[in-house]
Write a protein that holds these residues in place. Sequence first.
Motif, mmCIF file in Angstrom:
data_model
loop_
_atom_site.group_PDB
_atom_site.id
_atom_site.type_symbol
_atom_site.label_atom_id
_atom_site.label_comp_id
_atom_site.label_asym_id
_atom_site.label_seq_id
_atom_site.Cartn_x
_atom_site.Cartn_y
_atom_site.Cartn_z
ATOM 1 N N PRO A 1 -10.467 18.925 27.197
ATOM 2 C CA PRO A 1 -11.131 19.116 25.896
ATOM 3 C C PRO A 1 -11.511 17.806 25.226
ATOM 4 C CG PRO A 1 -8.773 19.596 25.739
ATOM 5 C CD PRO A 1 -9.081 19.439 27.190
ATOM 6 N N LEU A 60 -19.413 14.348 18.182
ATOM 7 C CA LEU A 60 -19.550 15.709 18.692
ATOM 8 C C LEU A 60 -18.185 16.304 19.034
ATOM 9 C CD1 LEU A 60 -22.669 15.236 21.019
ATOM 10 C CD2 LEU A 60 -22.592 16.292 18.740
ATOM 11 N N TYR A 61 -17.323 15.480 19.632
ATOM 12 C CA TYR A 61 -15.970 15.962 19.923
ATOM 13 C C TYR A 61 -15.212 16.274 18.636
ATOM 14 C CZ TYR A 61 -10.957 15.542 20.507
ATOM 15 O OH TYR A 61 -9.608 15.757 20.414
ATOM 16 N N ARG A 99 -16.374 17.097 15.722
ATOM 17 C CA ARG A 99 -16.913 18.312 15.094
ATOM 18 C C ARG A 99 -16.349 19.562 15.760
ATOM 19 N NH1 ARG A 99 -23.362 19.914 14.934
ATOM 20 N NH2 ARG A 99 -23.113 21.879 13.764
ATOM 21 N N LYS A 100 -16.242 19.513 17.077
ATOM 22 C CA LYS A 100 -15.699 20.652 17.808
ATOM 23 C C LYS A 100 -14.199 20.792 17.585
ATOM 24 C CE LYS A 100 -15.505 22.605 22.476
ATOM 25 N NZ LYS A 100 -15.862 22.384 23.899
ATOM 26 N N ALA A 101 -13.494 19.644 17.517
ATOM 27 C CA ALA A 101 -12.045 19.679 17.354
ATOM 28 C C ALA A 101 -11.637 20.172 15.975
ATOM 29 C CB ALA A 101 -11.459 18.300 17.615
ATOM 30 N N LYS A 102 -12.432 19.869 14.947
ATOM 31 C CA LYS A 102 -12.083 20.277 13.593
ATOM 32 C C LYS A 102 -12.197 21.788 13.399
ATOM 33 C CE LYS A 102 -13.235 15.962 11.238
ATOM 34 N NZ LYS A 102 -14.123 15.293 10.252
ATOM 35 N N ARG A 103 -12.940 22.439 14.277
ATOM 36 C CA ARG A 103 -13.055 23.884 14.182
ATOM 37 C C ARG A 103 -11.795 24.590 14.671
ATOM 38 N NH1 ARG A 103 -19.187 24.708 16.639
ATOM 39 N NH2 ARG A 103 -20.283 23.582 14.963
ATOM 40 N N LYS A 104 -10.977 23.858 15.452
ATOM 41 C CA LYS A 104 -9.742 24.435 15.967
ATOM 42 C C LYS A 104 -8.572 23.924 15.142
ATOM 43 C CE LYS A 104 -11.524 24.585 20.694
ATOM 44 N NZ LYS A 104 -11.298 24.140 22.103
#
Length: 438
Positions: free
Chosen positions: A198, A425-426, A428-433
Amino acid sequence: MLVFSYKKRIEEIWDGWLTVVCYTVVIVLADVANLASTALTIAIQRDWIVVITGYNRGHLAGMNATMRRIDQVTNILAPLAVGQVMTLASNVVGCGFILGWNLVSLIVEFFFLSRVYRIVPALSVKPPALEQQSYLEKKRERICAQGRTSASTTGAPSEESTSTLRLEEIRRIPVCLHRLRGLLSTCREGWRAYYRQPVFLAGLGLAFLYTTVLGFDCITTGYAYTQGVSGSLLSILMGVSAVAGLLGTVLFTKLRKTCGLVNTGVISSGLHLVCLLLCVCSVFAPGSPMDLSHQRHGYLLRGGNNQPLLPDRSSIHWTNNTVLFENAPAGTEPESYISIILLFLGVITARVGLWSFDLTVTQLLQETISESERGVVNGVQSSMNYLMDLLHFFMVISAPQPQHFGILVIISVLFIFTGHTMYFLYARKAKRKPRTNT
């Protein structure tokens, strides 16, 4: 030491080809040492630290910062020590000093590492996934053995006998080809494991930061000499750069506690890019030698005023990937020092955000990768770092003149911007989890 001591005799043997052989041996030994050093770094700074801290993120951050501070202090003291020894004595004495220091360090290092290994029993525990893999391999061998037995008694073809035939066919392959096939398979599986992580984009973004000339390596140092910067001033700038790296480790620990690990990387990335804008400004500032119309022929030997652009090799010292000359080449002072001041001001201040970002990605790799894949993934990460570092040398080959150094600066900033964009980009994706902090 041998090459420096018997240089004249070596140059007389085989019409000088023995010199090429000697330097080839030196380079090969240095590559092997670098490979071993990389493996040791992966084992200690990527695996052992995680186990020693008990997977506690707060303790892990402190340990990573401490290890990096040790590296930065070493980067301050080592060039100064080796440079002084070589200046006051000779290259032979300098090589002897490095040799003796490494031998003593080897004994001390082995003693401390073996003691840590005994103090922390978890370091000797085999990861469960590796144990399962070993069990499956033994089971596969047992099935193959049963297949051979059943095939010999019944004579009827079966899945086991088919697998046995395949094994026999594999055994007929030459050993060298079989090992090459296994090596390629290992590399392929390593890249797949790296891509599945991830934190893949964050690691790839860090690798892109290695394609740059904006650091205290031999390329930037050589360019600084063409702009009239003395060796003593460069040594001071190297020390100041290492101090900036120390500040980066302090910034990392403070930001991680207040903003979280992912946000620390975002802030560090922004700080790094803002400081590098000074380097971009230096390309167009007064005193910049930027000239795209300049011809590339003969630049290594002669400058515009028919003076040697680089000094004789006898006045060159090598200290930890940095070239130090005793005297700057004559007639290379620029009309204005604004450009070179902006360049090094940007390079030095950018170290704060750079090392904070590096520590962020390092801890993300430590936290998110399972223990069974930690060595493989970090090995691929190191390979990516070296690959992108190699790419910046090809950049210099394509634009080697000081008049084209501005192009390399702009390209370096673009690579760094791309790397930080991957991290954004990582993030942004990580903050959603949702993430749990300990």
